[in-house]
Write a protein that holds these residues in place. Structure first.
Motif, short mmCIF file in Angstrom:
data_model
loop_
_atom_site.label_atom_id
_atom_site.label_comp_id
_atom_site.label_asym_id
_atom_site.label_seq_id
_atom_site.Cartn_x
_atom_site.Cartn_y
_atom_site.Cartn_z
N SER A 1 -22.89 8.93 -3.58
CA SER A 1 -22.50 10.70 -3.72
C SER A 1 -23.76 11.61 -3.95
O SER A 1 -24.80 10.95 -4.41
CB SER A 1 -21.42 10.91 -4.52
OG SER A 1 -21.80 10.74 -5.86
N GLY B 1 -24.72 15.98 -3.67
CA GLY B 1 -24.03 17.41 -3.62
C GLY B 1 -24.57 18.26 -4.51
O GLY B 1 -25.75 18.11 -4.99
N THR C 1 -18.54 23.85 -5.56
CA THR C 1 -18.87 22.41 -5.50
C THR C 1 -18.94 22.03 -4.36
O THR C 1 -17.63 21.89 -3.40
CB THR C 1 -18.24 21.62 -6.42
OG1 THR C 1 -18.32 22.13 -7.85
CG2 THR C 1 -18.79 19.87 -6.62
N VAL D 1 -19.49 18.09 -2.29
CA VAL D 1 -19.74 16.63 -2.51
C VAL D 1 -19.70 15.84 -1.32
O VAL D 1 -18.48 16.01 -0.50
CB VAL D 1 -18.65 16.07 -3.77
CG1 VAL D 1 -18.98 14.68 -3.84
CG2 VAL D 1 -18.48 16.93 -4.97
N ALA E 1 -19.37 12.07 -0.62
CA ALA E 1 -19.33 10.78 -1.08
C ALA E 1 -18.70 9.61 0.05
O ALA E 1 -18.04 9.87 0.73
CB ALA E 1 -18.41 10.94 -2.24
N ARG F 1 -14.59 17.62 -0.25
CA ARG F 1 -15.81 17.87 -0.05
C ARG F 1 -16.29 19.08 -0.50
O ARG F 1 -17.17 19.37 -1.08
CB ARG F 1 -16.17 17.76 1.45
CG ARG F 1 -17.51 18.04 1.79
CD ARG F 1 -18.05 17.48 2.86
NE ARG F 1 -18.07 15.83 2.97
CZ ARG F 1 -18.28 15.22 3.80
NH1 ARG F 1 -18.68 15.75 4.93
NH2 ARG F 1 -18.13 13.84 3.81
#
Length: 172
Positions: free
Chosen positions: A36, A38, A57, A59, A61, A79
């Protein structure tokens, strides 16, 4: 504030169908890494008696699919997520706040009805007042009544992995 992150978990544990006559699952260590990366942006604004905090945020992953052995987007990890918390406060007397969170789509795992969730908004509110040394708080959550059943049934038309009759909760 801007934060970046990256992580890798070597040989993570995954659940897969045990391939037995009875519905069972097994825990296995995967060959590849769960990865992951981000970033998060956090901003605060304050002009007494008002305060606002905003976050965003991102992300990305991925993991190895325990059934197919190929890399896939990790299920149940949105995401994009954003939030805002705003409050008004008179010191020692009264406080009120509102929180709004937006969660983007996320891949679902072992869902009989759809591969991806819908994005959704979650709203909560808090109010408090002091009465001498006593304080009274009222907190309400999920004002939009967001539930997975609003986008599809939870019950499966057949027994799922490990004998489960319901789908996982990964958002609407």
């Amino acid at each position: 504030n801007l934060t970046g992150f990256i992580s890798a978990i070597r040989h993570p544990i995954a659940v897969r169908d045990a391939g037995t006559a009875a519905p069972r699952v097994e825990l296995v260590n995967m060959e590849g890494d769960a990865r992951s990366w981000g970033s998060e942006v956090l901003a605060r604004w304050r002009a007494d008696p008002l305060r606002v905090t905003m976050t965003y945020t991102y992300v990305n992953a991925t993991e190895i699919d325990p059934e197919g052995g190929t890399r896939r987007t990790s299920p149940l990890v949105p995401r994009h997520q954003a939030g805002m918390v705003a409050s008004y406060e008179r010191e020692g007397a009264f406080r009120a706040g509102l929180e709004v969170y937006v969660t983007g789509t996320q891949w679902l795992e072992d869902d009989s009805y759809r591969p991806k969730s819908k994005p959704y908004v979650y709203i909560g509110a808090l109010a408090g007042r002091a009465f001498g040394s006593a304080k009274l708080f009222v907190n309400v959550e999920n004002l939009l009544d967001v539930r997975q059943t609003g986008w599809g049934p939870r019950g499966r038309p057949f027994i799922g992995e490990g004998g489960r009759w319901e789908t996982e909760c990964g958002g609407p």
